[in-house]
Write an enzyme that holds these catalytic residues in place. Structure first.
Site, PDB file in Angstrom:
ATOM      1  N   GLU A 250       0.425   0.288 -12.301  1.00  0.00           N
ATOM      2  CA  GLU A 250       0.628  -1.163 -12.161  1.00  0.00           C
ATOM      3  C   GLU A 250      -0.245  -1.929 -13.164  1.00  0.00           C
ATOM      4  O   GLU A 250      -0.896  -2.925 -12.835  1.00  0.00           O
ATOM      5  CB  GLU A 250       0.333  -1.605 -10.719  1.00  0.00           C
ATOM      6  CG  GLU A 250       1.288  -0.992  -9.709  1.00  0.00           C
ATOM      7  CD  GLU A 250       1.046  -1.462  -8.286  1.00  0.00           C
ATOM      8  OE1 GLU A 250       2.027  -1.733  -7.573  1.00  0.00           O
ATOM      9  OE2 GLU A 250      -0.136  -1.546  -7.887  1.00  0.00           O
TER      10      GLU A 250
ATOM     11  N   GLU B 149       7.352   2.674  -5.834  1.00  0.00           N
ATOM     12  CA  GLU B 149       6.768   2.332  -4.541  1.00  0.00           C
ATOM     13  C   GLU B 149       7.700   1.381  -3.808  1.00  0.00           C
ATOM     14  O   GLU B 149       7.811   0.211  -4.160  1.00  0.00           O
ATOM     15  CB  GLU B 149       5.388   1.666  -4.706  1.00  0.00           C
ATOM     16  CG  GLU B 149       4.312   2.578  -5.246  1.00  0.00           C
ATOM     17  CD  GLU B 149       2.953   1.909  -5.290  1.00  0.00           C
ATOM     18  OE1 GLU B 149       2.789   0.840  -4.642  1.00  0.00           O
ATOM     19  OE2 GLU B 149       2.056   2.441  -5.969  1.00  0.00           O
TER      20      GLU B 149
END
Length: 565
Positions: free
Chosen positions: A134, A210
């Site tokens: 991320e 995710e």
């Protein structure tokens, strides 16, 4: 599903439940600070035995995706970065910084040397690895990302590599890397998220690395649950698009010990995560299937043509309410400093934990002031995270990081007055651009009467890894806190999972047979029990230890068969 949040004896049970749900791959982060707790000292055994975890997954017929960081987020202390990085000169994390990349290179050499033979290209179960994590939520240094990619390939990694980011142009612009497959993370509105990814890299497979079926919980914040059927509808929209999906979390497990992270909120307040990493997951903290499990299983039966629906779902673990036990011995902290810290640090300043080689736990600062004085004004500069002040052994005041004023006024009655300040590290920020500096302790010093720094400190680093030398004495009256309390749980048959509740305590830490279960904080919640997996227990006598920081009204604790989270 993270190997480091599950007792190794339970890995097989959790992996079999994952397979029986209709999934064919397990994903795991790799926390650098678990594997290199001290610079140059590597750990790959017990909870850190990633090789055995991956080999077991392969033996059970599962693929593996590895996300080696160096940053992982994961509501884990400092996002998995080891705290000793803060002591290296000119260190800047998560960018093209030579000291940082040199440290990453050494870690990757150790880690990847153990994993490269486990890749699918070499007959093993690892089918892909992630670059960073991320990154678009932190930075945009493409040179850094490219160097990480080179470190992976240079250490023999030849399976597909990918990045994962939030599903907006800003996140993708910052976190993606030309020539590397991009994936996205989200919990709602899957079509919009996948459309954004498809627009960003047309023609490539869609993947949600995710899919958030729940979220991590923080102290003092109520637990928000997601409706299983609504989450299943969202998941089906991903599967109907032909996209790959990783459930975050399928099984969260437990953030044992002092390894939780925290968030720095927009208003500047610090909000640490709780011990449980249940996250409203598909398997609960004890590894039991939830309603989501069976909703999702129906979907995988529909969309995974290779799913053997005849696989039996392993049963939930046996639980036992062992009932109430009495803590019969106590050791007050201030009287036992020499028993849990062999080498106090002598410094003119209030050195931070990291500068003393300490990563977690507590630190006690001791100094002396001349008296008597009718009043003295003391100001603690930037305590991270909770500070408890004692003058001549008497508790005087508590401060938390989120307060704006760290001042107390006190009378000094003696000619030589002892000032003790106990500081608790509640976990380092694990997400966002606030991560750069997260030192713990009294980070700037103590000011006297708005005039000068107070110098001359004896500092006790308290990681609390070994309490075997504590001077426990039989309890006849309630001890002065902070204090350790000890008792025994007698188990007559084979141990079963259970949950420990310090129902009369306020805030502290618990151990079973020397194993750190994590924190409790009954004054805030939402967690009021600590999960005790059966492998931590033994037939016969089990030692229960509690470190109560603030106040405990009764010495009984209770073992129940149901969690309170």
């Amino acid at each position: 599903m993270h190997y480091f949040r599950i007792h190794p004896d339970l890995w097989e049970d959790r992996l079999l439940k994952l397979k029986a749900c209709g999934l064919n791959t397990v994903e795991t982060y790799v926390p650098w600070n678990l594997h290199e707790p001290k610079q140059g000292v590597f750990e790959f055994s017990g909870f850190a035995d990633i090789q055995s975890y991956i080999e077991l997954a392969g033996k059970l017929g599962l693929n593996v995706i590895v996300r080696p960081g160096p940053y992982i987020c994961s509501e884990w202390d400092w996002g998995g970065l080891p705290s000793w990085l803060m002591t290296i000169p000119d260190m800047r994390i998560r960018c093209d910084n030579e000291p940082f990349l040199n440290a990453v290179e050494r870690f990757f050499a150790e880690l990847l040397g153990r994993l490269k033979s486990l890749q699918s290209t070499h007959g093993g179960p690892i089918i892909a690895m992630q670059i960073e994590n991320e990154y678009g939520s932190y930075g945009s240094d493409k040179v850094y990302l490219a160097k990480l990619r080179s470190l992976l390939t240079g250490n023999g990694i030849d399976v597909p590599l990918f990045t994962s980011d939030g599903a907006t142009q800003t996140y993708l612009d910052g976190g993606t890397l030309d020539g590397t497959w991009a994936t996205v993370n989200f919990g709602t509105d899957p079509d919009a998220s996948l459309d954004e990814l498809e627009k960003y890299q047309p023609g490539l497979p869609l993947m949600c690395t995710e899919f958030w079926s729940g979220q991590g919980m923080r102290w003092g914040v109520s637990h928000r649950l997601r409706d299983p059927k609504a989450v299943a509808q969202c998941l089906e929209r991903i599967l109907a698009r032909g996209a790959g999906v990783n459930l975050y979390m399928f099984h969260g497990g437990t953030t044992f010990g002092f390894m939780n992270g925290g968030l720095l909120l927009p208003d500047g307040s610090f909000s640490p995560f709780i011990t449980s990493y249940d996250t409203d997951a598909v398997l609960n903290e004890a590894g039991d299937p939830t309603e989501k499990y069976f909703e999702f299983r129906k979907l995988f039966a529909k969309y995974n043509p290779d799913f053997d629906t005849g696989l039996a779902v392993p049963p939930a673990s046996a639980k036992k309410a062992y009932g109430e036990i009495r803590l019969t011995h106590a050791a007050e902290l201030i009287a036992n400093l020499g028993h849990i810290c062999d080498h106090p640090v002598h410094s003119p300043n209030t050195d931070c934990m990291e500068d003393m080689g300490q990563s977690y736990g507590f630190v006690l600062y001791r100094s002396h002031m001349r008296g008597p004085r009718k009043t003295v004004k003391l100001t603690i500069l930037r305590p991270h995270d909770s500070a408890y002040v004692f003058i001549n052994g008497v508790f005087t005041k508590k401060f938390t990081r989120n307060e704006s004023d760290f001042t107390l006024h006190s009378e000094l009655l003696l000619a030589d007055n002892t000032i003790d300040i106990l500081v608790e590290n509640m976990g380092r920020v694990n997400f966002g651009h606030h991560m750069q500096a997260e030192k713990k302790g009294i980070t700037q010093g103590l000011i006297v009467n708005d005039t000068h720094y107070h110098h001359g400190w004896e500092i006790y680093p308290l990681e609390m890894k070994d309490m075997s030398r504590l001077g426990y004495k039989p309890l006849d009256t309630m001890p002065r806190t902070p204090a350790f309390l000890k008792g025994e749980l007698i188990i007559e048959d084979a141990p079963q999972d259970t949950f420990l509740k310090v129902q009369h305590g306020t805030k502290g830490v618990c151990w079973i047979n020397g194993f750190n279960l994590g924190r409790y904080w009954n004054a805030l919640g939402p967690q009021f029990t600590l999960y005790v997996p059966a492998p931590l227990l033994r037939k016969g006598a089990n030692t229960v230890e509690v470190f109560e920081i603030e106040n405990i009204s009764d010495t009984s604790v209770r073992f129940t068969c149901k969690p309170e989270v």
